[in-house]
Motif scaffolding. Structure first.
Motif, PDB file in Angstrom:
ATOM      1  N   ASP A 106       2.339 -10.466  -1.658  1.00  0.00           N
ATOM      2  CA  ASP A 106       1.530 -10.023  -1.752  1.00  0.00           C
ATOM      3  C   ASP A 106       0.895  -9.574  -0.536  1.00  0.00           C
ATOM      4  O   ASP A 106       1.055  -9.745   0.634  1.00  0.00           O
ATOM      5  N   PHE A 113      -4.123  -7.412  -2.460  1.00  0.00           N
ATOM      6  CA  PHE A 113      -4.455  -7.105  -3.461  1.00  0.00           C
ATOM      7  C   PHE A 113      -4.931  -8.085  -4.716  1.00  0.00           C
ATOM      8  O   PHE A 113      -4.999  -7.370  -6.450  1.00  0.00           O
ATOM      9  N   TYR A 121      -4.186  -0.647  -5.281  1.00  0.00           N
ATOM     10  CA  TYR A 121      -4.870  -2.289  -6.050  1.00  0.00           C
ATOM     11  C   TYR A 121      -4.796  -2.325  -7.473  1.00  0.00           C
ATOM     12  O   TYR A 121      -3.730  -3.438  -7.676  1.00  0.00           O
ATOM     13  N   TRP A 144       0.896  -1.329  -0.174  1.00  0.00           N
ATOM     14  CA  TRP A 144      -0.027  -0.145   0.075  1.00  0.00           C
ATOM     15  C   TRP A 144       1.100   1.298  -0.602  1.00  0.00           C
ATOM     16  O   TRP A 144       0.631   2.115  -0.911  1.00  0.00           O
TER      17      TRP A 144
END
Length: 365
Positions: free
Chosen positions: A88, A95, A71, A11
């Protein structure tokens, strides 16, 4: 045999205004892998503090998208870059890389977010977020190998249906603290280090100061960290008439952070949940014991209760434990020295070793 290419989809990064300990973990592991011959890319959200494309210590950064579109941009990166292994990094939301990756997907989870969802997005969206994290993600990533930072999170993942046989614990390392000039403050000083967001509950540290103000007339609190909740925290300080006792530093340089830690008596970690609590080991490196909530996940491993720090059950108990430490220089010293010794055992080299072993299993499978 050549090393595989690795793509971390995350993120944020540490340069992001909301970056924190979990982002540091990703980057230190990535840097360690690069040093061993891996080609590593971190795909994360764009922000104003760094360019869209950058190489840092051999790691390629691709910053695309915002809070939610990151995303989608990550999925596009998986398709275009075609890495050998995708990591991930799930900070609550997956994601969905499993849907587009044609290579092994490794899932990195620092902690589960059951308690954080309602605190951050409210009860309705919180239920949706928790469903995505606790129901959908374990099914979508069925068969994938997981990495986490504590045995506590490993057990919590098992409760969501992720077998412990598929989860490997790779603990946080610790950056060597820089030399500091500060010495322990003559007056009782508490410190909180971390992002200022609702689930970190920095207000609890302020409440501790309010409860102990009469007993400790010179007690102060220093809050190191920035975040979108800072104005709300400042209002809480004003409402309790503690502006002369609480300093909200906001973002500070790394060296300044360590100077503040070095002069503090006790570090507080009142967070709802932590995968590990890297600030706890940072404080310990300066001989500063921490107090945290027993129910906050990985802190029960970053703190050895009664030996390197203390655990509390609620804000009343947090206040009692802080008071206990303030009243006993001998206890602070013994916990601080034990914490300093233990903190020295957590190295990023060990973490990269363990992470590389997991990659070898995935790449070889």
């Amino acid at each position: 045999m050549s090393r595989p290419s690795v793509l971390f989809v995350n993120w944020r990064d540490t340069a992001h205004p909301e970056g924190g300990g979990s982002e540091r973990y990703t980057e230190r592991i990535a840097e360690g892998l690069v040093a061993r011959g891996y080609r590593v890319t971190i795909q994360c959200a764009a922000h104003s503090r760094a360019p869209a494309d950058e190489w840092v210590r051999g790691v390629r950064f691709r910053r695309r998208g915002g809070r939610f579109t990151v995303y989608l941009r990550a999925a596009v990166a998986v398709l275009r870059l075609r890495p050998d292994v995708v990591v991930d990094v799930q900070a609550g939301l997956p994601f969905f890389s499993r849907l587009v990756a044609r290579r092994p997907v490794l899932v990195l989870v620092h902690h589960v977010h059951r308690e954080q969802w309602p605190a951050v997005v409210g009860p309705v969206l919180g239920r949706i977020g928790w469903w995505l994290e606790s129901r959908l993600a374990p099914r979508l990533y069925r068969g994938c190998r997981y990495v986490t930072v504590s045995e506590q999170t490993r057990r919590e993942l098992a409760g969501l249906g992720v077998p412990t046989s598929r989860t490997t614990v790779v603990r946080n390392g610790l950056d060597a603290p820089p030399p500091v000039r500060a010495t322990r403050d003559p007056d009782p000083t508490l410190v909180v280090v971390g992002r200022v967001v609702p689930h970190k509950r920095v207000e609890h540290a302020v409440d501790v100061v309010a409860r102990l103000a009469r007993r400790w007339p010179k007690l102060r609190l220093e809050v190191v960290g920035d975040g979108w909740w800072l104005d709300t925290l400042a209002e809480h300080v004003r409402r309790l008439d503690l502006a002369d006792r609480v300093t909200l530093h906001g973002y500070v340089a790394e060296r300044d952070k360590h100077e503040i830690l070095a002069r503090s008596w006790v570090h507080l970690c009142p967070s709802v949940k932590e995968g590990w609590g890297i600030a706890i080991t940072e404080a310990a490196a300066h001989g500063v014991p921490s107090v945290a909530y027993r129910a906050a996940g990985g802190v029960v491993e970053s703190i050895v209760d009664g030996r390197t720090g203390l655990l509390a059950d609620d804000v009343e108990d947090l206040t009692r434990q802080v008071d206990r430490l303030l009243a006993s220089a001998e206890l602070r010293a013994s916990l601080g020295e034990a914490g300093r010794t233990r903190a020295a055992t957590f190295t990023w080299e060990h973490g990269v070793d363990a992470f590389e072993r997991v990659l070898a299993v995935e790449w070889g499978s």
